[in-house]
Each structure stands twice: as C-alpha cells, then as structure tokens.
Design an enzyme around this catalytic site. Structure first.
Site, PDB file in Angstrom:
ATOM      1  N   TYR A 186      -1.748   0.165  10.250  1.00 15.01           N
ATOM      2  CA  TYR A 186      -1.817  -0.376   8.890  1.00 15.01           C
ATOM      3  C   TYR A 186      -0.571   0.021   8.098  1.00 15.01           C
ATOM      4  O   TYR A 186       0.031  -0.807   7.400  1.00 15.01           O
ATOM      5  CB  TYR A 186      -3.080   0.153   8.214  1.00 15.01           C
ATOM      6  CG  TYR A 186      -3.264  -0.243   6.772  1.00 15.01           C
ATOM      7  CD1 TYR A 186      -3.740  -1.501   6.436  1.00 15.01           C
ATOM      8  CD2 TYR A 186      -2.990   0.663   5.745  1.00 15.01           C
ATOM      9  CE1 TYR A 186      -3.930  -1.855   5.103  1.00 15.01           C
ATOM     10  CE2 TYR A 186      -3.183   0.320   4.418  1.00 15.01           C
ATOM     11  CZ  TYR A 186      -3.654  -0.941   4.100  1.00 15.01           C
ATOM     12  OH  TYR A 186      -3.834  -1.289   2.786  1.00 15.01           O
ATOM     13  N   SER A 213       0.844  -1.195   0.000  1.00 18.30           N
ATOM     14  CA  SER A 213       0.000   0.000   0.000  1.00 18.30           C
ATOM     15  C   SER A 213       0.874   1.237   0.000  1.00 18.30           C
ATOM     16  O   SER A 213       1.977   1.247   0.571  1.00 18.30           O
ATOM     17  CB  SER A 213      -0.888   0.019   1.249  1.00 18.30           C
ATOM     18  OG  SER A 213      -1.535   1.281   1.391  1.00 18.30           O
TER      19      SER A 213
END
Length: 244
Positions: A166, A145
């Site tokens: 995250y 990501s």
C-alpha cells in the site's frame, strides 16, 4: 444537471468511508456528484441518501481494476453530462495492513494495491480525459496517504515499512500525480494529490482515538477539487499545505 458542475468520486460505496464524505461535501457545494463503487446496491443507497437531502447525486458501478468497467463509467458520464469538472481518485486497497516489513510482504497483496491505487487511477484519467478537457476548468485529485512518506524517507527510515504494498502504491500515485500535472500544464486542468491524514474509516481494524472523521478529512480533498485557476498543480497537500 447542466447547471451543476459534475464530479466523479471513486471508492464511494462505504457509509463511513472517505469517498462518501467527499461526495457529500461536493454535492453540498453544488456539484452533481457521481458516486462510483464496486457494490452498486450499496453505492445507490448512499447516492439515494444525498438525493433525499435535496442534493444532486447518482451511482455507477466501478471496479477500477476492470477495463470494461472503467470504459463504461466514463461513457456513462459522457452520455449523461458530456463533461467532467472533478475527478477524485479515492478507490484504494490495503490488504497488507498487518505487514510491517518489505520482507514479510505478500507480493500478491502488493500487486492488488498497485493495480487499484496506481493503474486504476491512471486508467480512469485516460478514459475521462476527453470529458475533463470538455469542462472549462477541470480538477483531478488523487487521494494519497501518509504511508507513502515511509518510502520517501529512504535511507532515513528507522524501521520496517508498514503496509509495504500500500505504501509503495501511494508513493507511486504521488509520482503519477506530478507526471500528469506536467503533461496537462497547458490545458487548465489542475492535478494534485491530497493526504487526508489518518481517518476513522475502518472501525473493524481499530481506529485510533485521534483519527479524523471522514467529514473533516474530506475538506482537504474538496479544497483541491475546487481550486481557482491560479491554484497549484502537481503537488501533494495536507489541509491545503504542501507536504514534503
């Protein structure tokens, strides 16, 4: 099934999710695709959609945080196919998407992200390694990501880390990717991470107007999953181009 390459895609239980889009694209390209997700009923429904389209697919339950599930998933592929040509570690957890700093992070949420994104992918690679070695030219793709770039920025970061648990988990996944590639460099198994870009997979959170569709974002993941023998390994890519 023997005439097909075999692909296992985790986190593939959401109709609008990237995992399902990747599974569809791989199946379209001739792979027998195993869709893995925590909700077996939903995952079976999606696999059934692919089969109804004339593609080769099936579903398996997989809670990536449960060692028994990881073992059972690998055993299912072993007993039905005997090898694994493509492993896509797409399963993720982003419970801290509203956090904007390391200092307001909920560490229980950060722990959840790390367990799913890093330890889950690591455990599944371990469990599937004999199957990957049994394939003539296996590929491992870890879905990264752009959130990880916040951590890579280090001292250059100009604001707090958004979704810190995250982001740190995806950064660690990139490091895991490079380490796996190094350990597997003499096996013919290529290992890469792919940043799919910002993808419109969560309308309930308010997707941005310029987000990619899952189908478009899936192409980069599938690119890494189908690299030729002389392809790169151990890198992070976006649209086939190195990141960083």
């Amino acid at each position: 099934m023997n005439e097909h390459k075999v692909a296992l895609v985790t986190g593939a239980s959401r109709p609008q999710g990237l995992g399902f889009a990747v599974a569809r694209e791989l199946a379209t390209r001739g792979h027998h695709t195993v869709l893995a997700g925590r909700d077996l009923d939903r995952t079976r429904t999606l696999a059934g959609q692919l089969v109804a389209e004339g593609l080769s697919a099936e579903a398996v339950r997989l809670d990536i945080t449960d060692p028994a599930d990881v073992t059972a998933c690998a055993e299912h592929v072993r007993s039905t196919a005997g090898r694994l040509d493509v492993l896509v570690n797409n399963a993720a957890s982003m419970p801290d998407f509203t956090a904007t700093s390391l200092f307001d992070a909920d560490l229980s949420e950060a722990r959840t992200s790390y367990t799913v994104v890093v330890l889950g992918a690591w455990a599944l690679v371990q469990a599937c390694l004999p199957l990957l070695r049994a394939a003539p030219a296996a590929r491992i793709v870890n879905v990264s990501s752009g959130a990880a770039t916040q951590i890579a920025a280090g001292a250059g970061l100009t604001q707090g880390v958004r979704s810190p648990g995250y982001a740190l988990a995806k950064y660690a996944l990139n490091a895991l990717t490079a380490s796996l590639a190094a350990e597997l460099r003499d096996t013919g198994i290529l290992v890469n991470a792919v940043d799919p870009g910002s993808v419109a997979t969560h309308p309930e959170r308010g997707d941005d107007a310029d987000d990619r569709s899952p189908a478009e974002a899936a192409l980069g993941v599938v690119w890494a999953a189908t690299l030729p023998a002389d392809g790169p390994t151990g890198g992070l890519f976006l649209d086939g181009r190195p990141v960083g």
